[in-house]
Write a protein that holds these residues in place. Structure first.
Motif, PDB file in Angstrom:
ATOM      1  N   THR A   1       0.825  -1.212   0.000  1.00 60.74           N
ATOM      2  CA  THR A   1       0.000   0.000   0.000  1.00 60.74           C
ATOM      3  C   THR A   1       0.854   1.255   0.000  1.00 60.74           C
ATOM      4  OG1 THR A   1      -1.762  -1.164   1.190  1.00 60.74           O
ATOM      5  CG2 THR A   1      -1.814   1.244   1.218  1.00 60.74           C
ATOM      6  N   ALA A   2       1.889   1.270   0.843  1.00 63.24           N
ATOM      7  CA  ALA A   2       2.764   2.445   0.920  1.00 63.24           C
ATOM      8  C   ALA A   2       3.494   2.665  -0.402  1.00 63.24           C
ATOM      9  CB  ALA A   2       3.770   2.265   2.054  1.00 63.24           C
ATOM     10  N   TYR A   3       3.963   1.586  -1.016  1.00 64.09           N
ATOM     11  CA  TYR A   3       4.699   1.728  -2.271  1.00 64.09           C
ATOM     12  C   TYR A   3       3.783   2.203  -3.395  1.00 64.09           C
ATOM     13  CZ  TYR A   3       7.474   0.511  -6.367  1.00 64.09           C
ATOM     14  OH  TYR A   3       8.157   0.560  -7.561  1.00 64.09           O
ATOM     15  N   LEU A   4       2.581   1.662  -3.473  1.00 68.91           N
ATOM     16  CA  LEU A   4       1.664   2.052  -4.542  1.00 68.91           C
ATOM     17  C   LEU A   4       1.190   3.488  -4.381  1.00 68.91           C
ATOM     18  CD1 LEU A   4      -0.424  -1.228  -4.975  1.00 68.91           C
ATOM     19  CD2 LEU A   4       1.350  -0.310  -6.489  1.00 68.91           C
ATOM     20  N   GLU A   5       1.044   3.959  -3.155  1.00 71.38           N
ATOM     21  CA  GLU A   5       0.706   5.367  -2.945  1.00 71.38           C
ATOM     22  C   GLU A   5       1.817   6.268  -3.467  1.00 71.38           C
ATOM     23  OE1 GLU A   5      -0.012   5.696   1.204  1.00 71.38           O
ATOM     24  OE2 GLU A   5      -2.076   4.938   1.098  1.00 71.38           O
ATOM     25  N   PHE A   6       3.048   5.829  -3.282  1.00 73.69           N
ATOM     26  CA  PHE A   6       4.187   6.576  -3.818  1.00 73.69           C
ATOM     27  C   PHE A   6       4.193   6.540  -5.342  1.00 73.69           C
ATOM     28  CE2 PHE A   6       8.456   5.817  -5.600  1.00 73.69           C
ATOM     29  CZ  PHE A   6       9.030   7.065  -5.395  1.00 73.69           C
ATOM     30  N   CYS A   7       3.941   5.367  -5.924  1.00 72.79           N
ATOM     31  CA  CYS A   7       3.981   5.201  -7.377  1.00 72.79           C
ATOM     32  C   CYS A   7       2.874   5.974  -8.078  1.00 72.79           C
ATOM     33  CB  CYS A   7       3.876   3.721  -7.741  1.00 72.79           C
ATOM     34  SG  CYS A   7       5.303   2.746  -7.253  1.00 72.79           S
ATOM     35  N   GLU A   8       1.718   6.085  -7.440  1.00 72.70           N
ATOM     36  CA  GLU A   8       0.591   6.771  -8.073  1.00 72.70           C
ATOM     37  C   GLU A   8       0.907   8.235  -8.333  1.00 72.70           C
ATOM     38  OE1 GLU A   8      -4.259   6.892  -7.620  1.00 72.70           O
ATOM     39  OE2 GLU A   8      -3.013   6.512  -5.851  1.00 72.70           O
ATOM     40  N   LYS A   9       1.747   8.818  -7.495  1.00 71.08           N
ATOM     41  CA  LYS A   9       2.117  10.226  -7.676  1.00 71.08           C
ATOM     42  C   LYS A   9       3.317  10.396  -8.597  1.00 71.08           C
ATOM     43  CE  LYS A   9       0.488  11.384  -3.018  1.00 71.08           C
ATOM     44  NZ  LYS A   9       0.886  11.890  -1.672  1.00 71.08           N
ATOM     45  N   LYS A  10       4.140   9.361  -8.702  1.00 75.16           N
ATOM     46  CA  LYS A  10       5.385   9.510  -9.449  1.00 75.16           C
ATOM     47  C   LYS A  10       5.277   9.073 -10.900  1.00 75.16           C
ATOM     48  CE  LYS A  10      10.205   8.040  -9.584  1.00 75.16           C
ATOM     49  NZ  LYS A  10      11.303   7.301  -8.925  1.00 75.16           N
TER      50      LYS A  10
ATOM     51  N   VAL B   1       3.398   7.483 -14.586  1.00 73.09           N
ATOM     52  CA  VAL B   1       2.215   7.633 -15.439  1.00 73.09           C
ATOM     53  C   VAL B   1       1.234   6.510 -15.122  1.00 73.09           C
ATOM     54  CG1 VAL B   1       3.495   8.801 -17.262  1.00 73.09           C
ATOM     55  CG2 VAL B   1       3.316   6.316 -17.286  1.00 73.09           C
ATOM     56  N   VAL B   2       0.002   6.669 -15.619  1.00 77.32           N
ATOM     57  CA  VAL B   2      -1.074   5.749 -15.256  1.00 77.32           C
ATOM     58  C   VAL B   2      -0.740   4.311 -15.644  1.00 77.32           C
ATOM     59  CG1 VAL B   2      -3.492   5.154 -15.665  1.00 77.32           C
ATOM     60  CG2 VAL B   2      -2.822   7.547 -15.411  1.00 77.32           C
ATOM     61  N   ASN B   3      -0.230   4.108 -16.852  1.00 76.50           N
ATOM     62  CA  ASN B   3       0.040   2.742 -17.312  1.00 76.50           C
ATOM     63  C   ASN B   3       1.079   2.045 -16.437  1.00 76.50           C
ATOM     64  OD1 ASN B   3      -1.766   3.192 -19.324  1.00 76.50           O
ATOM     65  ND2 ASN B   3      -0.281   3.332 -20.978  1.00 76.50           N
ATOM     66  N   THR B   4       2.137   2.772 -16.065  1.00 79.44           N
ATOM     67  CA  THR B   4       3.172   2.190 -15.210  1.00 79.44           C
ATOM     68  C   THR B   4       2.619   1.868 -13.824  1.00 79.44           C
ATOM     69  OG1 THR B   4       4.860   3.453 -16.391  1.00 79.44           O
ATOM     70  CG2 THR B   4       5.473   2.538 -14.249  1.00 79.44           C
ATOM     71  N   PHE B   5       1.816   2.779 -13.285  1.00 81.59           N
ATOM     72  CA  PHE B   5       1.205   2.544 -11.975  1.00 81.59           C
ATOM     73  C   PHE B   5       0.293   1.318 -12.006  1.00 81.59           C
ATOM     74  CE2 PHE B   5      -2.645   3.312  -9.370  1.00 81.59           C
ATOM     75  CZ  PHE B   5      -2.086   3.105  -8.123  1.00 81.59           C
ATOM     76  N   GLU B   6      -0.521   1.196 -13.051  1.00 82.92           N
ATOM     77  CA  GLU B   6      -1.424   0.050 -13.167  1.00 82.92           C
ATOM     78  C   GLU B   6      -0.653  -1.251 -13.305  1.00 82.92           C
ATOM     79  OE1 GLU B   6      -4.600  -0.123 -12.800  1.00 82.92           O
ATOM     80  OE2 GLU B   6      -4.943   2.027 -12.546  1.00 82.92           O
ATOM     81  N   GLU B   7       0.472  -1.206 -13.994  1.00 78.87           N
ATOM     82  CA  GLU B   7       1.294  -2.405 -14.154  1.00 78.87           C
ATOM     83  C   GLU B   7       1.845  -2.871 -12.807  1.00 78.87           C
ATOM     84  OE1 GLU B   7       5.720  -2.815 -15.788  1.00 78.87           O
ATOM     85  OE2 GLU B   7       4.294  -2.553 -17.432  1.00 78.87           O
ATOM     86  N   LYS B   8       2.302  -1.926 -11.987  1.00 76.74           N
ATOM     87  CA  LYS B   8       2.839  -2.269 -10.672  1.00 76.74           C
ATOM     88  C   LYS B   8       1.737  -2.775  -9.743  1.00 76.74           C
ATOM     89  CE  LYS B   8       6.723   0.955 -10.935  1.00 76.74           C
ATOM     90  NZ  LYS B   8       7.803  -0.044 -10.741  1.00 76.74           N
ATOM     91  N   LYS B   9       0.579  -2.128  -9.807  1.00 76.14           N
ATOM     92  CA  LYS B   9      -0.544  -2.567  -8.969  1.00 76.14           C
ATOM     93  C   LYS B   9      -0.993  -3.972  -9.363  1.00 76.14           C
ATOM     94  CE  LYS B   9      -4.544  -0.489  -9.415  1.00 76.14           C
ATOM     95  NZ  LYS B   9      -5.633   0.528  -9.297  1.00 76.14           N
ATOM     96  N   ARG B  10      -0.993  -4.263 -10.657  1.00 72.76           N
ATOM     97  CA  ARG B  10      -1.386  -5.588 -11.125  1.00 72.76           C
ATOM     98  C   ARG B  10      -0.415  -6.662 -10.639  1.00 72.76           C
ATOM     99  NH1 ARG B  10      -2.173  -4.165 -15.839  1.00 72.76           N
ATOM    100  NH2 ARG B  10      -0.111  -4.605 -16.724  1.00 72.76           N
ATOM    101  N   ALA B  11       0.869  -6.339 -10.549  1.00 71.59           N
ATOM    102  CA  ALA B  11       1.851  -7.307 -10.063  1.00 71.59           C
ATOM    103  C   ALA B  11       1.560  -7.711  -8.623  1.00 71.59           C
ATOM    104  CB  ALA B  11       3.261  -6.718 -10.183  1.00 71.59           C
ATOM    105  N   PHE B  12       1.181  -6.753  -7.773  1.00 68.52           N
ATOM    106  CA  PHE B  12       0.821  -7.067  -6.393  1.00 68.52           C
ATOM    107  C   PHE B  12      -0.474  -7.862  -6.336  1.00 68.52           C
ATOM    108  CE2 PHE B  12       3.712  -3.545  -5.201  1.00 68.52           C
ATOM    109  CZ  PHE B  12       4.385  -4.173  -4.164  1.00 68.52           C
TER     110      PHE B  12
END
Length: 362
Positions: free
Chosen positions: A62-71, A73-84
């Motif tokens: 959760t902490a990492y994805l909150e960081f990624c959502e701000k840093k 782009v949407v596609n990269t964030f969705e890719e990381k969230k999907r991995a979890f």
């Protein structure tokens, strides 16, 4: 805070702290001693709490994805969230402490993903989760050793990116029935833009007077938004003028039919167009490579191609056109072989004759 008990003469000062909902008191002779005792108890409790508290996998994610959502782009964030999401859906309990995550469990997970999806997909998840662990190690104090890196990569089947010929592009263009789709294809060809850059193009970023558009992208490690004005051909600007007459009231240049919202993915769009045109499938990035190949074929300097494609490094542009130049040089070297040698078959050295052993019969 300590207080004074007037009923006691030897130890009138009482220090008090609350630990786990229970109030603990201690008698002291002076107020200073009571304050010091309270401070010592609070420090001891904080130390015990830090030793016993562990971060769960869910808290880390959760902490990492909150960081990624701000840093990112949407596609990269969705890719990381999907991995979890796939990791936790695959049998890894998100409530477990991070230090209990074992490499063997992860190895079995990635092997399963390689079988069900592909080795490429499993390795992409491994890369994203490994980056998440390194981030947690720096900011959350999770164990230093990265269990994802110990699993090793899965076998991959690599395919070169499909770069269409110009004839294939025009064939797809001609079979496209929607006018907006035709205009979008033209803009991709002439700009060499990335998919999201044209999806997010706004009318305020189109300069009809000077014949240019302004593109935005995130491609650096800091996730900083970058922007640049890009000169366009008359054909591309004419297509944008036609588009403005049909969707000029919208904020966005290209919108989903029947809505006022820009496109996000269009995952199957190019697949359908290529199938209808009867050509091997290529995607948005294939058109970007096609643009680079056309510029290289016309002798445009490498630095100018870099500016047009908005690459941070010249080496990236070199990779784009390296195979094009390499293939052309090989073809040029092999041209004209027909008739270069007499006879048929492979060229061979002439047969030697030993004159000393040759006898002449009379």
């Amino acid at each position: 805070m300590p207080y004074k008990d007037k009923t006691s003469t030897k130890t009138p000062w009482v220090g008090q702290v609350k630990i786990n909902g229970k109030k603990i008191k201690h008698r002291c002779q002076t107020r200073k001693e009571a304050i010091e005792w309270e401070a010592a108890q609070r420090q001891k409790t904080a130390g015990e709490r830090s030793e016993t508290h562990t971060i769960s996998l869910l808290e880390w994610a959760t902490a990492y994805l909150e960081f990624c959502e701000k840093k990112f782009v949407v596609n990269t964030f969705e890719e990381k969230k999907r991995a979890f999401r796939i990791l936790f859906a695959g049998g890894v309990d998100p409530q477990l402490p991070v230090e209990t995550l074992q490499p063997f469990v992860l190895l079995k997970h990635f092997q399963k993903q390689a079988g069900e999806r592909s080795g490429n997909a499993a390795n992409k998840d491994r890369k994203n989760l490994s980056a998440a662990w390194n981030w947690g190690r720096n900011y959350l104090g999770i164990p230093f050793e990265n269990p994802f890196q110990r699993t090793g990569k899965q076998g991959e089947v690599r395919h070169d990116r499909r770069i269409p010929t110009l004839a294939e592009f025009w064939k797809v263009f001609e079979t496209t029935t929607e006018l907006q789709d035709k205009r979008m294809l033209l803009c991709y060809l002439y700009s060499g833009a990335r998919r999201a850059e044209l999806f997010q193009l706004r009318w305020q970023d189109v300069d009809f007077i000077n014949g240019r558009i302004r593109l935005y992208w995130k491609k650096n490690q800091l996730g900083t938004m970058k922007t640049a004005w890009l000169a366009m051909t008359d054909e591309a600007m004419d297509a944008l003028r036609e588009q403005h007459r049909s969707t000029g009231k919208s904020k966005w240049v290209f919108v989903e039919p029947g809505t006022d919202h820009p496109y996000k993915y269009r995952l199957q769009w190019m697949r359908r167009l290529c199938k209808r045109a009867g050509v091997d499938r290529f995607g948005f990035h294939g058109i970007r490579h096609l643009c680079a190949s056309i510029l290289a074929g016309k002798g445009v300097p490498l630095v100018d191609i870099q500016d047009h494609l908005r690459h941070d490094h010249l080496s990236t542009t070199e990779r784009y056109i390296h195979k094009i130049k390499e293939t052309r040089s090989v073809v040029n070297a092999l041209t004209g072989l027909k008739g270069a040698f007499s006879g048929e078959g492979p060229q061979e050295a002439p047969e030697k004759v030993d004159t000393k052993l040759t006898t002449v019969s009379k």
